[in-house]
Design a protein around this motif. Structure first.
Motif, PDB file in Angstrom:
ATOM      1  N   ASP A   1     -57.768  -5.028 -27.433  1.00  0.00           N
ATOM      2  CA  ASP A   1     -56.949  -6.198 -27.718  1.00  0.00           C
ATOM      3  C   ASP A   1     -55.462  -5.913 -27.520  1.00  0.00           C
ATOM      4  O   ASP A   1     -54.696  -6.801 -27.193  1.00  0.00           O
TER       5      ASP A   1
ATOM      6  N   TRP B   1     -59.292  -1.940 -15.213  1.00  0.00           N
ATOM      7  CA  TRP B   1     -58.076  -2.507 -15.809  1.00  0.00           C
ATOM      8  C   TRP B   1     -57.925  -3.969 -15.419  1.00  0.00           C
ATOM      9  O   TRP B   1     -57.534  -4.801 -16.232  1.00  0.00           O
ATOM     10  N   GLU B   2     -58.263  -4.266 -14.180  1.00  0.00           N
ATOM     11  CA  GLU B   2     -58.202  -5.644 -13.688  1.00  0.00           C
ATOM     12  C   GLU B   2     -59.067  -6.577 -14.532  1.00  0.00           C
ATOM     13  O   GLU B   2     -58.770  -7.751 -14.669  1.00  0.00           O
ATOM     14  N   GLN B   3     -60.143  -6.037 -15.106  1.00  0.00           N
ATOM     15  CA  GLN B   3     -61.070  -6.827 -15.940  1.00  0.00           C
ATOM     16  C   GLN B   3     -60.807  -6.625 -17.432  1.00  0.00           C
ATOM     17  O   GLN B   3     -61.654  -6.946 -18.257  1.00  0.00           O
ATOM     18  N   GLN B   4     -59.663  -6.056 -17.748  1.00  0.00           N
ATOM     19  CA  GLN B   4     -59.277  -5.782 -19.141  1.00  0.00           C
ATOM     20  C   GLN B   4     -60.278  -4.872 -19.847  1.00  0.00           C
ATOM     21  O   GLN B   4     -60.530  -4.994 -21.045  1.00  0.00           O
TER      22      GLN B   4
ATOM     23  N   TYR C   1     -63.416  -2.291 -24.250  1.00  0.00           N
ATOM     24  CA  TYR C   1     -62.476  -3.411 -24.182  1.00  0.00           C
ATOM     25  C   TYR C   1     -61.480  -3.263 -25.323  1.00  0.00           C
ATOM     26  O   TYR C   1     -61.766  -2.614 -26.327  1.00  0.00           O
TER      27      TYR C   1
ATOM     28  N   GLY D   1     -60.667  -1.075 -20.762  1.00  0.00           N
ATOM     29  CA  GLY D   1     -59.862   0.137 -20.858  1.00  0.00           C
ATOM     30  C   GLY D   1     -60.706   1.377 -20.692  1.00  0.00           C
ATOM     31  O   GLY D   1     -61.906   1.382 -20.956  1.00  0.00           O
TER      32      GLY D   1
ATOM     33  N   GLU E   1     -49.112  -1.000 -14.245  1.00  0.00           N
ATOM     34  CA  GLU E   1     -49.510  -1.557 -15.539  1.00  0.00           C
ATOM     35  C   GLU E   1     -50.717  -0.847 -16.161  1.00  0.00           C
ATOM     36  O   GLU E   1     -50.923  -0.932 -17.357  1.00  0.00           O
ATOM     37  N   ARG E   2     -51.498  -0.149 -15.361  1.00  0.00           N
ATOM     38  CA  ARG E   2     -52.685   0.534 -15.854  1.00  0.00           C
ATOM     39  C   ARG E   2     -52.303   1.550 -16.927  1.00  0.00           C
ATOM     40  O   ARG E   2     -51.329   2.255 -16.814  1.00  0.00           O
TER      41      ARG E   2
ATOM     42  N   VAL F   1     -52.516  -3.618 -25.600  1.00  0.00           N
ATOM     43  CA  VAL F   1     -52.197  -2.739 -24.475  1.00  0.00           C
ATOM     44  C   VAL F   1     -51.362  -1.559 -24.984  1.00  0.00           C
ATOM     45  O   VAL F   1     -50.357  -1.770 -25.672  1.00  0.00           O
TER      46      VAL F   1
END
Length: 186
Positions: free
Chosen positions: A166, A125-128, A164, A130, A16-17, A168
């Protein structure tokens, strides 16, 4: 035929990254967040525990001055474009690697540093948060190295643009592994 197992959380995170190159929102990337991520990321494999990396963090307050200085290393007609480009992310993390003279050690250091960057990317990525690993020509410029205090026995591995987001970015498919896989036969 290979039997597929249930996808683990780690495998899902890896797939997903994405590289977040633009479209950052206004949420500040803090030094504390980056330090927290790096404290885990540096657990990457590193030959002889050399840990050949160091970092320079440029936050949103310092970024305009930094972008102007780096952009000034380009020909005049490119400077505005490069300054705007470097001001896009919310923060920049410069990753610097120790460069040994022995090629084997150099390659081990680069592999370790690349592994650490992948760890950082997954943790962010786990913490949203980028990011994208940038290797634009300015990382090789002696004037940029001087701006950052890079020593003669060091190399800038990349500028990690961070922010960060909004939305993806779209997934880009990979070539199937079986197209790049073979088995050695004596």
């Amino acid at each position: 035929m290979i039997e597929l197992k249930k996808q683990t959380e780690l495998a899902k995170l890896i797939r997903e990254r994405r590289a977040v190159k633009k479209g950052y929102n206004n949420k500040k990337v803090t030094e504390e967040t980056v330090l927290q991520l790096l404290n885990d990321a540096v657990w990457a494999p590193t030959h002889g525990l050399r840990q050949p990396w160091r970092f320079v963090f440029i936050d949103s307050e310092q970024k305009p001055d930094f972008a102007k200085k780096v952009a000034a290393t380009y020909p005049e007609y490119k400077q505005k474009n490069r300054e705007d480009y470097l001001n896009e992310p919310n923060a920049i993390l410069v990753v610097i690697m120790e460069e040994p003279e022995i090629q084997k050690a150099w390659e081990e250091n680069y592999g370790a540093t690349a592994s650490m960057i992948q760890n950082l990317w997954l943790l962010a990525w786990e913490q949203q948060l980028g990011m994208v690993w940038k290797t634009n020509t300015h990382i090789y410029d002696p004037k940029v190295k001087e701006i950052l205090g890079v020593l003669d026995n060091e190399k800038i591995v990349g500028f990690i643009h961070m922010g960060y987001f909004d939305e993806v970015p779209a997934k880009k498919e990979r070539i199937q592994v079986n197209e790049k896989f073979s088995t050695y036969h004596a």
